[in-house]
Design an enzyme around this catalytic site. Structure first.
Site, PDB file in Angstrom:
ATOM      1  N   GLY A 120      -5.791  74.699  -3.675  1.00 40.02           N
ATOM      2  CA  GLY A 120      -4.614  75.054  -4.455  1.00 40.02           C
ATOM      3  C   GLY A 120      -4.131  76.459  -4.191  1.00 40.02           C
ATOM      4  N   CYS A 121      -3.741  77.112  -5.273  1.00 37.78           N
ATOM      5  CA  CYS A 121      -3.203  78.451  -5.117  1.00 37.78           C
ATOM      6  C   CYS A 121      -4.257  79.430  -4.696  1.00 37.78           C
ATOM      7  CB  CYS A 121      -2.640  78.941  -6.436  1.00 37.78           C
ATOM      8  SG  CYS A 121      -1.167  78.080  -6.822  1.00 37.78           S
ATOM      9  N   ALA A 122      -5.500  79.074  -4.963  1.00 37.98           N
ATOM     10  CA  ALA A 122      -6.576  80.009  -4.638  1.00 37.98           C
ATOM     11  C   ALA A 122      -6.854  79.956  -3.159  1.00 37.98           C
ATOM     12  CB  ALA A 122      -7.842  79.627  -5.393  1.00 37.98           C
ATOM     13  N   ARG A 217      -4.752  78.872 -11.375  1.00 33.64           N
ATOM     14  CA  ARG A 217      -5.824  77.945 -11.708  1.00 33.64           C
ATOM     15  C   ARG A 217      -7.199  78.521 -11.412  1.00 33.64           C
ATOM     16  NH1 ARG A 217      -4.571  73.073  -8.154  1.00 33.64           N
ATOM     17  NH2 ARG A 217      -3.633  74.780  -6.982  1.00 33.64           N
TER      18      ARG A 217
ATOM     19  N   CYS B 121       0.279  78.402  -3.191  1.00 33.12           N
ATOM     20  CA  CYS B 121      -0.281  77.059  -3.255  1.00 33.12           C
ATOM     21  C   CYS B 121      -0.176  76.339  -1.936  1.00 33.12           C
ATOM     22  CB  CYS B 121       0.471  76.235  -4.277  1.00 33.12           C
ATOM     23  SG  CYS B 121       0.135  76.795  -5.905  1.00 33.12           S
TER      24      CYS B 121
END
Lengths: 296, 296
Positions: A120-122, A217, B121
């Protein structure tokens, strides 16, 4: 956008600068009614990070604090160890490169062999074993007042930022008690965390009494980075993944998600919480400052 | 969560399966009132992708459609070219690996030399030159009805999904006219797009008459992937970066952002839009289905 007031920025060591010319650009579009509309949009630039003679990675970043980003990235990848002396950090704006120089041998050769694409965004490139070093992590048993957590969330939401100005960006904030200290933003939240790690490394700031707050997140990579940085508390207004929660429990990190208005859920490290605030007395987020998920 | 009705899933070739046991886990936490609460949380698993004998990358993924993810990733990285025959795709659940076998020589050696960490993302590891192949892209001048775009956004928002069930996940949907066809979700939206690319490659589906809808931000990587897949229209409910807009204009992709309720903004390829819908007649998003930015 919320205008800055003395109060908003009091106590910040680094706050976002939504007015910085290099970070946003006015883009013209046509809206649903066919009307031309001009929108302030965040920039996205390549930055190639070198460790001594070796090209390591090209990060897509908004472009502020390139030295902190490079230092923090290398540190969070385990390519810069304790005791290793950084002899220089040279940023070249035209070449879009940062060269970090050290006196010692570095471990990048073996690291570069293994690449992990995270969630994801990480997401980011992780070299070597993502979990490496976690078994040596011992996070301090500090106490965390829920009154401080509520105060932080409210302060951070009201702080003028690129998010409020342009959206489509993530914020991560290093905090102490009820005081936000360093508020970094980037198109990738992994970059925002790395910039904070780079700042902590440069300023030799202790992590034991800090809290990390992120808009994004709580995925495995965010939890691992926070633990490796030695920060015992990670809070977010967003959700979390099962593995992120699992790792937080393994390393004894206090993990707080879905923190909005009076609501939050503590997934790990509940024993650190001192519940000194009455949630009923905490106002709901006012619509103007409610995050719109623009950085989804 | 919205329950499925015949209508919700009509016409879908692949729809999310929020009830699939392997994709979510019940996690127990303690809420703001100190009450135990059980939350359905998305999984996050490593999947290591091999091309013939070569380990390419480990992706963090929710774990569904591993074969499509591997095929689409390799395709979107330019490691699988037109005319190259895939002789096998072998997924091993226990080893968490997918091996893609081809009959021809592959280009991964040179690709592996350069790594780019992309934004937000959309992030992922990109091998080789991110822009490679873009100059050969010629996107068809199809017409896109705004009535279809509104219908898609509303349909997709009402489709039962892991997002509505558990949050903290991204959705990307391959659409034709007003019909959503393939709705993929993942912890990283780059994975969701790759799974769609893998499905299109396996099913030999034409891209020229399709629209791609995503819940996530329109960063450079999303725009580049969509263009390389040959899809002329990319729409999102989220924001965009300046470089994402710039690339869309260079390749002549129709780029639509901030699409919520009756609102949207067209940043590029406005000439494809047929404005046949009256925005004033489009209902605002009903709160229940409004995305909460949980996947920020």
């Amino acid at each position: 956008m919320q205008l800055a007031t003395e109060d908003d920025l009091s106590g910040y060591l680094i706050a976002p600068d939504p007015t910085a010319a290099r970070l946003t650009r006015a883009v013209t579009g046509v809206d649903h009614d066919g009307q031309q509309t001009e929108i302030s949009v965040v920039e996205e630039r390549p930055l190639t990070i070198f460790l001594n003679g070796q090209e390591i990675v090209t990060a897509m970043t908004i472009g502020d604090y390139p030295e902190y980003l490079a230092l923090g990235f290398l540190r969070n990848q385990g390519m810069l160890r304790d005791g290793e002396t950084v002899t220089g950090v040279d940023y070249d704006e035209d070449l879009e490169t940062v060269v970090v120089r050290t006196d010692g041998q570095t471990t990048y050769e073996e690291k570069l062999k293994k690449k992990t694409r995270t969630s994801g965004c990480a997401v980011g490139t992780v070299f070597g074993d993502m979990m490496e070093g976690l078994e040596e992590v011992h996070l301090p048993q500090v106490q965390v007042k829920t009154s401080d957590l509520y105060a932080l969330a409210s302060r951070i939401n009201r702080t003028p930022s690129l998010y409020l100005e342009a959206g489509a960006i993530h914020g991560t904030v290093l905090c102490q008690g009820a005081q936000p200290l360093v508020y970094m933003e980037d198109v990738g939240r992994h970059n925002a965390v790395d910039k904070i790690a780079g700042w902590m490394l440069s300023e030799k700031v202790s992590a034991a009494d800090k809290t990390l707050y992120t808009t994004g997140r709580l995925t495995s990579e965010m939890v691992i980075k926070t633990a490796l940085m030695g920060i015992p508390v990670l809070a977010s207004r967003s959700g979390f993944t099962a593995w992120g929660v699992e790792i937080a429990r393994e390393v004894g990190l206090t993990l707080i998600g879905r923190m909005r208005g009076r609501r939050f859920v503590c997934l790990s490290g509940e024993e650190r919480l001192l519940r000194d605030a009455d949630p009923g007395a905490v106002p709901e987020e006012d619509r103007k400052h409610r995050r719109k998920g623009g950085a989804a």
